[in-house]
Design an enzyme around this catalytic site. Structure first.
Site, PDB file in Angstrom:
ATOM      1  N   CYS A   2       0.825  -1.204   0.000  1.00  0.00           N
ATOM      2  CA  CYS A   2       0.000   0.000   0.000  1.00  0.00           C
ATOM      3  C   CYS A   2       0.864   1.260   0.000  1.00  0.00           C
ATOM      4  O   CYS A   2       2.001   1.253   0.456  1.00  0.00           O
ATOM      5  CB  CYS A   2      -0.861   0.018   1.250  1.00  0.00           C
ATOM      6  SG  CYS A   2      -1.814  -1.473   1.461  1.00  0.00           S
ATOM      7  N   ARG A  27       5.135   0.020  -6.317  1.00  0.00           N
ATOM      8  CA  ARG A  27       5.129  -0.793  -5.105  1.00  0.00           C
ATOM      9  C   ARG A  27       4.174  -1.983  -5.218  1.00  0.00           C
ATOM     10  O   ARG A  27       4.247  -2.908  -4.416  1.00  0.00           O
ATOM     11  CB  ARG A  27       4.709   0.060  -3.912  1.00  0.00           C
ATOM     12  CG  ARG A  27       5.684   1.174  -3.594  1.00  0.00           C
ATOM     13  CD  ARG A  27       5.075   2.179  -2.665  1.00  0.00           C
ATOM     14  NE  ARG A  27       4.794   1.624  -1.376  1.00  0.00           N
ATOM     15  CZ  ARG A  27       5.609   1.696  -0.334  1.00  0.00           C
ATOM     16  NH1 ARG A  27       6.750   2.333  -0.438  1.00  0.00           N
ATOM     17  NH2 ARG A  27       5.289   1.159   0.816  1.00  0.00           N
ATOM     18  N   TRP A  79      -3.012  -2.600  -1.436  1.00  0.00           N
ATOM     19  CA  TRP A  79      -2.655  -3.964  -1.803  1.00  0.00           C
ATOM     20  C   TRP A  79      -3.414  -4.847  -0.825  1.00  0.00           C
ATOM     21  O   TRP A  79      -3.135  -4.851   0.373  1.00  0.00           O
ATOM     22  CB  TRP A  79      -1.148  -4.157  -1.667  1.00  0.00           C
ATOM     23  CG  TRP A  79      -0.631  -5.460  -2.175  1.00  0.00           C
ATOM     24  CD1 TRP A  79      -0.433  -5.815  -3.482  1.00  0.00           C
ATOM     25  CD2 TRP A  79      -0.234  -6.580  -1.386  1.00  0.00           C
ATOM     26  NE1 TRP A  79       0.063  -7.095  -3.543  1.00  0.00           N
ATOM     27  CE2 TRP A  79       0.190  -7.592  -2.275  1.00  0.00           C
ATOM     28  CE3 TRP A  79      -0.204  -6.842  -0.026  1.00  0.00           C
ATOM     29  CZ2 TRP A  79       0.649  -8.821  -1.849  1.00  0.00           C
ATOM     30  CZ3 TRP A  79       0.252  -8.073   0.410  1.00  0.00           C
ATOM     31  CH2 TRP A  79       0.674  -9.057  -0.502  1.00  0.00           C
ATOM     32  N   ASN A 105      -1.664   2.263   5.971  1.00  0.00           N
ATOM     33  CA  ASN A 105      -0.811   1.132   5.586  1.00  0.00           C
ATOM     34  C   ASN A 105      -0.554   0.316   6.843  1.00  0.00           C
ATOM     35  O   ASN A 105      -0.367   0.893   7.912  1.00  0.00           O
ATOM     36  CB  ASN A 105       0.550   1.614   5.065  1.00  0.00           C
ATOM     37  CG  ASN A 105       0.457   2.237   3.694  1.00  0.00           C
ATOM     38  OD1 ASN A 105      -0.603   2.252   3.084  1.00  0.00           O
ATOM     39  ND2 ASN A 105       1.566   2.773   3.219  1.00  0.00           N
ATOM     40  N   GLY A 106      -0.467  -1.000   6.704  1.00  0.00           N
ATOM     41  CA  GLY A 106      -0.195  -1.843   7.872  1.00  0.00           C
ATOM     42  C   GLY A 106      -1.404  -2.697   8.207  1.00  0.00           C
ATOM     43  O   GLY A 106      -2.333  -2.809   7.402  1.00  0.00           O
ATOM     44  N   GLU A 486      18.783 -17.305  -7.499  1.00  0.00           N
ATOM     45  CA  GLU A 486      18.336 -15.969  -7.886  1.00  0.00           C
ATOM     46  C   GLU A 486      17.877 -15.945  -9.355  1.00  0.00           C
ATOM     47  O   GLU A 486      16.890 -15.303  -9.699  1.00  0.00           O
ATOM     48  CB  GLU A 486      19.479 -14.956  -7.637  1.00  0.00           C
ATOM     49  CG  GLU A 486      19.225 -13.533  -8.086  1.00  0.00           C
ATOM     50  CD  GLU A 486      17.997 -12.871  -7.462  1.00  0.00           C
ATOM     51  OE1 GLU A 486      17.420 -13.417  -6.524  1.00  0.00           O
ATOM     52  OE2 GLU A 486      17.595 -11.808  -7.973  1.00  0.00           O
ATOM     53  N   LYS A 490      14.188 -14.827 -10.586  1.00  0.00           N
ATOM     54  CA  LYS A 490      13.938 -13.768 -11.574  1.00  0.00           C
ATOM     55  C   LYS A 490      13.037 -14.278 -12.683  1.00  0.00           C
ATOM     56  O   LYS A 490      12.076 -13.629 -13.074  1.00  0.00           O
ATOM     57  CB  LYS A 490      15.249 -13.290 -12.210  1.00  0.00           C
ATOM     58  CG  LYS A 490      16.108 -12.272 -11.548  1.00  0.00           C
ATOM     59  CD  LYS A 490      15.542 -10.975 -11.122  1.00  0.00           C
ATOM     60  CE  LYS A 490      14.748 -11.026  -9.866  1.00  0.00           C
ATOM     61  NZ  LYS A 490      15.363 -10.607  -8.646  1.00  0.00           N
ATOM     62  N   GLU A 493       9.326 -14.971 -11.431  1.00  0.00           N
ATOM     63  CA  GLU A 493       8.484 -13.853 -10.996  1.00  0.00           C
ATOM     64  C   GLU A 493       8.077 -12.933 -12.145  1.00  0.00           C
ATOM     65  O   GLU A 493       7.007 -12.336 -12.091  1.00  0.00           O
ATOM     66  CB  GLU A 493       9.126 -13.063  -9.852  1.00  0.00           C
ATOM     67  CG  GLU A 493      10.351 -12.264 -10.223  1.00  0.00           C
ATOM     68  CD  GLU A 493      10.955 -11.528  -9.015  1.00  0.00           C
ATOM     69  OE1 GLU A 493      10.221 -11.128  -8.112  1.00  0.00           O
ATOM     70  OE2 GLU A 493      12.187 -11.369  -9.025  1.00  0.00           O
ATOM     71  N   HIS A 509      18.922 -36.233  -7.018  1.00  0.00           N
ATOM     72  CA  HIS A 509      18.233 -36.740  -5.824  1.00  0.00           C
ATOM     73  C   HIS A 509      16.724 -36.530  -5.914  1.00  0.00           C
ATOM     74  O   HIS A 509      16.036 -36.556  -4.905  1.00  0.00           O
ATOM     75  CB  HIS A 509      18.807 -36.071  -4.573  1.00  0.00           C
ATOM     76  CG  HIS A 509      20.249 -36.404  -4.348  1.00  0.00           C
ATOM     77  ND1 HIS A 509      20.667 -37.651  -3.942  1.00  0.00           N
ATOM     78  CD2 HIS A 509      21.371 -35.673  -4.536  1.00  0.00           C
ATOM     79  CE1 HIS A 509      21.991 -37.664  -3.867  1.00  0.00           C
ATOM     80  NE2 HIS A 509      22.439 -36.485  -4.232  1.00  0.00           N
ATOM     81  N   LYS A 608       6.538  -4.359  -4.192  1.00  0.00           N
ATOM     82  CA  LYS A 608       7.948  -4.011  -4.085  1.00  0.00           C
ATOM     83  C   LYS A 608       8.438  -4.064  -2.650  1.00  0.00           C
ATOM     84  O   LYS A 608       9.566  -4.451  -2.381  1.00  0.00           O
ATOM     85  CB  LYS A 608       8.158  -2.600  -4.661  1.00  0.00           C
ATOM     86  CG  LYS A 608       9.610  -2.139  -4.663  1.00  0.00           C
ATOM     87  CD  LYS A 608      10.449  -2.989  -5.592  1.00  0.00           C
ATOM     88  CE  LYS A 608      11.904  -2.599  -5.598  1.00  0.00           C
ATOM     89  NZ  LYS A 608      12.737  -3.660  -6.207  1.00  0.00           N
TER      90      LYS A 608
HETATM   91  C1  F6R Z   1      12.537 -10.361  -5.941  1.00  0.00           C
HETATM   92  C2  F6R Z   1      12.458  -9.379  -4.877  1.00  0.00           C
HETATM   93  C3  F6R Z   1      12.035  -9.824  -3.520  1.00  0.00           C
HETATM   94  C4  F6R Z   1      12.745  -8.996  -2.431  1.00  0.00           C
HETATM   95  C5  F6R Z   1      12.183  -9.347  -1.057  1.00  0.00           C
HETATM   96  C6  F6R Z   1      12.903  -8.605   0.056  1.00  0.00           C
HETATM   97  O1  F6R Z   1      12.980  -9.793  -7.130  1.00  0.00           O
HETATM   98  O2  F6R Z   1      12.699  -8.220  -5.085  1.00  0.00           O
HETATM   99  O3  F6R Z   1      12.263 -11.185  -3.335  1.00  0.00           O
HETATM  100  O4  F6R Z   1      14.114  -9.245  -2.483  1.00  0.00           O
HETATM  101  O5  F6R Z   1      10.820  -9.024  -1.010  1.00  0.00           O
HETATM  102  O6  F6R Z   1      12.824  -7.234  -0.117  1.00  0.00           O
HETATM  103  P1  F6R Z   1      13.849  -6.257   0.560  1.00  0.00           P
HETATM  104  O7  F6R Z   1      15.181  -6.488  -0.036  1.00  0.00           O
HETATM  105  O8  F6R Z   1      13.315  -4.882   0.258  1.00  0.00           O
HETATM  106  O9  F6R Z   1      13.849  -6.569   2.018  1.00  0.00           O
END
Ligand code: F6R
Length: 613
Positions: A2, A27, A79, A105-106, A486, A490, A493, A509, A608
């Site tokens: 949010c 976000r 959100w 927010n929260g 990673e 990527k 997602e 395994h 985000k």
């Molecule tokens: C994936 C991504 C998320 C963040 C995770 C932690 O591309 O961006 O997996 O890495 O939500 O976020 P931060 O780093 O802001 O604590």
């Protein structure tokens, strides 16, 4: 997650609010709304979906005269947590009288109890949200002083909040408060702006004040008066934002993600600049704040984070053990906070978070502090909650990361972790000679990354052959194992292809059962210790019909010949090599997702900054 925007000034408030909400779109959200003060009335507009739908709604509801005369309002992107993303659940929410509007927010954890209590007093609710309950509670507490009413209501609340409140009975003010969810207030010239994120303030001013937990602020056109929840004045410094408005724009790239991949050379230069000591073969990280004596006394490094930041921590684990000869381990923040971890004052806990607001990482930081650990953070967002609560640590200086999928933050996290490990290592066992070799390779990272980015056309071409599959596997060993994790994150997602990262030895395994003719296996086969064994695993996959895309070291034609397709990355120290390798995977995932027509910057269901558990 949010987002909040509030505006009080002389300008057309609905336009300022919509512009602010657009800045927060990155976000992730699923509905939006705003409330403005028109004389003695509050007017509300809401829409499920995007901010553009909200803008259309405001144009249907209001004429130009209305826009021109409105100078105060609050707005929100939601959100969904409590109740689906419908118009009725969207914020702002009104109190029983309709005179008070709230954005939040929260999560209000005790909202059910509060709701029953208010219902018993005759309150009627329209939405399923916890936020509407808080709006009613404030209204219930209001005996003619909105500020005091917000204080009184917040005393009854359990959970987290960042809020902005408006009352038609007290025009000329907005009340903002926070506990666990960021609020920043821009102090402009004849205007004040409230937001959950500094990027929404940039268009108005660079001068901002960050609220601390349990701060409540009376915001007017002339400035801000901040108190604690007992109405006792507190002083908060005015900070100067260093990011520019253009940094929050796409700068000619089709997506923020692509822009941020391309920015990595520069971001890494900023992360590394002035932090390497090429004489001593060490690093200079003032923010770590440890004396050589403290460093020598540490017995363990614990790295905590979520998602991509967790993967950076996994590379860090290899670096600390390998270079500094110290026991290192990575723990998921969400697990750490609840497992009653064994932590003591000889443990260095490093919290890794791009946003500095991730709820689980923040809670883990608090737990580690409680247990007496030496806690520091590695954040990108300056002034973020985790950075402030740890009080010591190192900023990434990667610049704003707008795309939901993290790219430049990851590579900067790894670069800074390598420098942290180098500093610790030189205070312990690493020789000057070995320290120098690593420091030189770290200083070359921006150029190494640029060499990969120059291959974008080749990578985009390769991507064409990987768009039709439903599954993909990423494999690696040693520090390339977290790179495999990673890479898979990527791809899944942003392209919605189901992708998994495995240690190369783990495939046989179990997961190898899923390989069929043409299943993509992306092998991190750079020329570092363990490469030959990874190539052995590649052969096992090929024997089962998999299509192999190898990430191999420049000049290693022998490895390249074992692959169906390959991308070459420059030769460097095995730990440093993780960075160019991941950049190749970022470009690969981006182009696969683009060819599949995905919504790259805001993938479905993702946010985000994850400020809920
Ligand atoms: C994936 C991504 C998320 C963040 C995770 C932690 O591309 O961006 O997996 O890495 O939500 O976020 P931060 O780093 O802001 O604590």
């Amino acid at each position: 997650m949010c987002g909040i925007v509030g505006y009080i000034g002389k300008a057309n408030a609905p336009s300022a609010l919509i512009r602010g909400l657009r800045r927060l779109e990155y976000r992730g959200y699923d509905s939006a709304g705003l409330a403005v003060l028109d004389g003695g009335r509050i007017e509300v507009a809401k829409a499920a979906g995007k901010v553009s739908s909200l803008q259309d709604r405001t144009r249907e509801l209001w004429d130009q005269d209305f826009f021109n005369r409105i100078t105060t309002g609050i707005a929100h992107t939601r959100w969904a947590t409590h109740g689906p993303p419908t118009e009725v659940n969207a914020h702002p929410h009104l109190d029983q009288s309709g005179d008070i509007a709230l954005v939040h927010n929260g999560i209000i954890e005790n909202y059910r109890n509060l709701r029953s209590r208010l219902e018993a007093k005759g309150h009627h609710f329209h939405s399923e949200t916890d936020t509407e309950v808080l709006a009613h509670l404030i209204g219930d507490c209001d005996k003619g002083d909105l500020f005091q009413a917000v204080c009184d209501a917040l005393h009854q609340v359990e959970g987290t909040f960042g809020i902005a409140v408006l009352s038609s009975r007290e025009p000329g003010k907005i009340i903002a408060a926070r506990r666990g969810s960021p609020i920043v207030i821009g102090v402009g010239d004849g205007e004040s702006i409230i937001s959950s994120d500094a990027s929404a303030i940039l268009a108005h001013t660079q001068r901002v004040i960050y609220l601390d937990d349990n701060d409540i602020a009376l915001v007017t056109i002339d400035g801000v008066d901040i108190r604690d929840l007992n109405n006792v004045p507190v002083t908060r410094e005015v900070a100067e934002l260093t990011m520019s408005e253009s940094a929050a724009e796409k700068g000619g790239f089709e997506h923020f993600m692509l822009k941020e991949i391309h920015e990595q050379s520069e971001a890494l230069s900023n992360a590394i600049r002035g932090r390497l000591d090429l004489e001593a073969g060490s690093s200079v990280l003032a923010g770590m704040g440890t004396s050589p004596r403290d460093l020598a006394e540490l017995t363990r490094v614990v790295l905590i984070g979520c998602g991509t930041s967790l993967h950076a921590g996994l590379v860090g684990e290899y670096a600390f053990e390998d270079l500094a000869d110290i026991h290192a381990e990575v723990q998921q923040a969400a697990e750490f906070r609840y497992r009653n971890p064994i932590i003591g004052n000889c443990d260095l806990v490093i919290a890794i978070s791009q946003s500095g607001e991730t709820a689980d990482t923040l809670a883990a930081v608090r737990e580690a502090k409680q247990k007496g650990a030496f806690v520091m953070s590695l954040c990108n967002v300056v002034g973020s909650t985790i950075a402030r609560e740890t009080g010591r640590g190192v900023y990434l200086h990667a610049g704003p990361e707008i795309s939901v999928a993290s790219t430049k933050a990851f590579t900067c996290q790894v670069a800074v972790l390598l420098m942290m490990a180098l500093r610790l290592a030189r205070g312990r066992r690493l020789s000057r000679e070995d320290g120098l070799a690593l420091a030189k390779d770290i200083s070359a990272i921006p150029q190494l990354v640029q060499k990969v980015i120059q291959q974008e056309a080749h990578i985009a071409e390769l991507a064409k052959d990987y768009t039709k599959n439903d599954h993909a596997f990423f494999i690696g060993r040693g520090p390339m194992y977290p790179v495999a994790l990673e890479g898979a994150l990527k791809l899944k997602e942003i392209s919605y292809i189901h992708a998994e990262g495995y240690h190369a030895a783990e495939l046989k395994h179990g997961p190898i059962a899923l390989l069929e003719k043409g299943t993509p296996v992306i092998a991190l086969a750079c020329d570092i210790p363990g490469k030959d064994k990874t190539i052995g695993n590649v052969e096992e996959c090929r024997a089962r019909g998999a299509r192999i895309l190898g990430i191999v070291t420049e000049g290693d034609q022998e490895a390249a010949d074992c692959m169906d397709d390959y991308i070459m990355v420059p030769r460097c120290h095995p730990l440093v090599a993780t960075i160019p390798a991941v950049v190749a995977l970022q470009l690969f995932s981006y182009h696969v997702a683009r060819l599949r027509g995905c919504e790259i910057d805001q993938p479905r269901n993702l946010a985000k900054s994850v400020t809920v558990e």
